[in-house]
Design an enzyme around this catalytic site. Structure first.
Site, mmCIF file in Angstrom:
data_model
loop_
_atom_site.group_PDB
_atom_site.id
_atom_site.type_symbol
_atom_site.label_atom_id
_atom_site.label_comp_id
_atom_site.label_asym_id
_atom_site.label_seq_id
_atom_site.Cartn_x
_atom_site.Cartn_y
_atom_site.Cartn_z
ATOM 1 N N SER A 1 -10.280 4.711 10.314
ATOM 2 C CA SER A 1 -8.855 3.952 10.621
ATOM 3 C C SER A 1 -8.805 2.981 11.639
ATOM 4 C CB SER A 1 -7.713 4.898 10.923
ATOM 5 O OG SER A 1 -6.413 4.699 10.830
ATOM 6 N N ARG B 1 5.802 10.589 15.101
ATOM 7 C CA ARG B 1 4.860 11.381 14.734
ATOM 8 C C ARG B 1 5.252 12.112 13.356
ATOM 9 N NH1 ARG B 1 -0.470 11.358 15.163
ATOM 10 N NH2 ARG B 1 -1.439 13.290 14.761
ATOM 11 N N ASP C 1 -5.794 8.501 -0.134
ATOM 12 C CA ASP C 1 -5.497 8.039 1.040
ATOM 13 C C ASP C 1 -4.501 6.742 0.804
ATOM 14 O OD1 ASP C 1 -5.035 6.289 3.604
ATOM 15 O OD2 ASP C 1 -7.206 6.181 3.965
ATOM 16 N N HIS D 1 -5.246 10.116 3.958
ATOM 17 C CA HIS D 1 -5.726 9.310 5.067
ATOM 18 C C HIS D 1 -6.491 10.275 5.959
ATOM 19 C CE1 HIS D 1 -6.428 5.768 7.677
ATOM 20 N NE2 HIS D 1 -5.549 6.228 8.649
ATOM 21 N N ASP D 2 -6.082 11.457 6.290
ATOM 22 C CA ASP D 2 -6.348 12.256 7.316
ATOM 23 C C ASP D 2 -8.124 12.836 6.845
ATOM 24 O OD1 ASP D 2 -4.965 12.426 9.352
ATOM 25 O OD2 ASP D 2 -4.042 14.159 8.982
#
Lengths: 200, 387
Positions: B157, B227, B322, B355-356
């Protein structure tokens, strides 16, 4: 498959200039590119769709790009490689004629190898048994074969003629990549696999 | 001391501090007169100093990438899945350096630090950092550690953007560059998400224009919202469905605005936990660094021309689910590298974690990273190093 199982790589290598740039379409585990890198200081990339093959390539230091050939090769510029290679995969693509055109757009020259559907055993198989041929070079039943376009050496050469493609070299071999006088005399009847070196 | 850590963990680690007095000129035109970087190392630097790997962290990451700070730690460092003995980034073979970037809130100089000029905390006056500023500060840390050339610089990222910047600004100082789940620059949609996150923070009544330290408070609700929003974009739709579905927290609908669904509870927990441990000014700064990143900007938008400066081998990796940085964004980098005739490999990995995914030990991903590092190791020794 290791280099030892693929004597065609030796034959292909003779047509590749030292220090040149090569794109290998459907490069498998990267054996051919590794060999060309080590013996001829060739650079370039393999294109591959299978994850395990890609992991093999990366581990042996062969640069490989995850790409589906059937989705097109637009991301490569005209004449950006010396040679574009495709071994034993043309019959598996959805549009073989378009791939050949693309190979000669991207590369100054191309090397293509494919199995010959015009081999006498194949002709006899279909002629006498009335069933789709299964052989050493075409070892799949019709419903499970990855080969979706069957063609002969003569078919390929007609395509080349129609599209203005010049055949620089042709080597015709059996499934062990050996050649003999019968193949040289009547390649389309006796050859199982052909290696074509083509250009515009 | 009892060792209750897994066998493939680096075990107990202690952060270290490097102080720098030489001013650091920044992209913004400002400069930091002095600063400190907090970092951790795992593994051992070999005799010819050729086995060092730099790990660059993402938006909310920091120096603690692997192992544990104490025997009571519930969780290891953020990338423990991939760093350790026998893991993808094998501490038996490599010397790994991970740091907290400038502007961070985990020990390196940042908004919570004291400004030597005023004697007060920097707060919102801390200069906005660019990725290239971080890379410059990382290069100074490398000098300090005696590392002329990294075997590889690796990042996911925002960390991947730093790895790319390394290849452009210090081409002879790295042999490999692994850019994971990243992009050559943010899209308008990416920037939009960041702006919503920033608005959530700055519109919190406790924000006080960033001077919340003086008011002995923190914009916790804003940070929590930021968040929660971020978290949604880091997961995939299918991953969330798999994990939570429409499961109810207490087995029935309340017909109120309290938590009904498990996913609501999860997001609130993640948001609250984050707002307890992270500084709002740092969050603003990190998202701005993301927004500003565009290395091709210095080259008329031509990424190929920009990356032509590099000399290392690249590994570009993306994950199928993602949607924050889609595989297509990684392919833009690959295409530019091909145009630039640079050595690059690319694999899109099938994974459900969005994405994680880059934080998980997905088998193909582990094999890819370890294979790439081994191939770099097998190549010729670094220039100028003894044979």
């Amino acid at each position: 498959m290791t280099v030892l199982d693929r004597p065609d790589f030796d034959l292909i290598q003779r047509w590749i200039k030292p220090d040149s740039r090569v794109l290998d379409l459907g490069c498998g585990d990267g054996s051919l590119l590794a060999m060309l890198r080590d013996n001829k200081n060739v650079s370039g990339y393999g294109l591959e769709i299978d994850t395990d093959n890609i992991l093999e390539c990366v581990a042996r230091g062969v640069d490989v790009i995850h790409q589906d050939l059937d989705a097109g090769l637009d991301n490569f510029d005209d004449q950006s490689f010396d040679t574009v290679i495709m071994t034993q995969s043309l019959q598996q693509t959805t549009a073989p004629d378009r791939i050949v055109e693309e190979m000669l757009r991207i590369g100054r020259q191309a090397v293509v190898t494919f199995p010959n559907f015009g081999h006498w055993t194949t002709r006899a198989y279909l002629g006498f048994r009335g069933r789709m041929p299964v052989s050493e070079s075409l070892p799949y039943a019709w419903y499970e074969t990855p080969n979706i376009h069957f063609f002969t050496f003569r078919d390929f050469e007609v395509l080349c003629r129609e599209r203005g493609i010049h055949i620089r070299n042709r080597t015709v071999v059996d499934s062990n990549y050996q050649s003999n006088w019968k193949m040289r005399l009547m390649p389309n009847l006796h050859g199982e696999i052909a290696l074509y070196h083509i250009e515009r | 001391m009892p060792t209750e850590f897994p066998a493939d963990s680096v075990g107990l680690v202690t952060p270290q501090v490097a102080e720098f007095d030489e001013p650091l000129p920044l992209r913004s035109g400002r400069s930091l007169s002095s600063y400190q970087l907090v970092y951790e190392t795992y593994g051992t630097l070999n005799a010819d100093r050729s086995n060092a790997i730099l790990i660059c962290h993402a938006l909310s990451g920091h120096h603690h990438a692997a192992g544990y700070h104490s025997n009571d730690d519930r969780k290891p460092g953020w990338w423990d899945a991939c760093i350790g003995p026998g893991k993808a980034i094998d501490t038996n073979r490599y010397f790994i350096v991970s740091l907290n970037n400038l502007g961070g809130c985990h020990g390196s100089t940042g908004p919570t630090s004291t400004d030597p000029e005023t004697g007060r905390r920097y707060g919102p006056d801390f200069p906005i950092m660019a990725v290239r500023d971080w890379v410059k500060s990382q290069a100074r840390l490398a000098d300090r550690l005696g590392i002329d050339q990294w075997l590889a610089v690796i990042g996911g990222s925002l960390g991947g953007m730093q790895a790319m910047r390394w290849s452009i600004d210090y081409p002879d100082r790295l042999r490999g560059c692994a850019v994971i789940a990243s992009a050559p620059k943010l899209s308008a949609q990416n920037i939009a998400f960041n702006e919503v996150a920033r608005q959530a923070i700055t519109s919190d009544p406790d924000f006080h224009d960033g001077h919340y330290y003086q008011h002995e408070t923190s914009p916790r609700r804003g940070l929590m919202l930021a968040r929660m929003l971020g978290h949604i974009t880091y997961l995939s739709e299918s991953g969330m469905r798999e994990k939570f579905g429409r499961e109810l927290r207490q087995g029935k609908l309340h017909f109120s605005y309290d938590v009904d669904f498990e996913v609501e509870s999860y997001l609130r927990y993640q948001g609250e936990n984050f707002s307890d441990n992270f500084d709002a000014n740092t969050y603003l700064l990190m998202t701005k660094a993301l927004d500003y990143y565009d290395p091709a900007g210095d080259h008329d938008g031509d990424l190929a021309r920009c990356l032509a400066q590099s000399q290392c081998r690249f590994l570009i990796t993306a994950f199928s689910s993602d949607w924050r940085f889609t595989p297509a964004r990684s392919e833009e980098i690959v295409q530019a590298l091909v145009r630039a005739q640079r050595p690059v490999s690319y694999l899109e990995i099938e994974a459900d974690q969005g994405h994680d995914s880059f934080l998980f030990p997905i088998p193909e991903y582990v094999r890819l990273l370890s294979g790439f590092l081994a191939s770099l190791e097998n190549e010729s020794a670094p220039q100028g190093a003894p044979a």
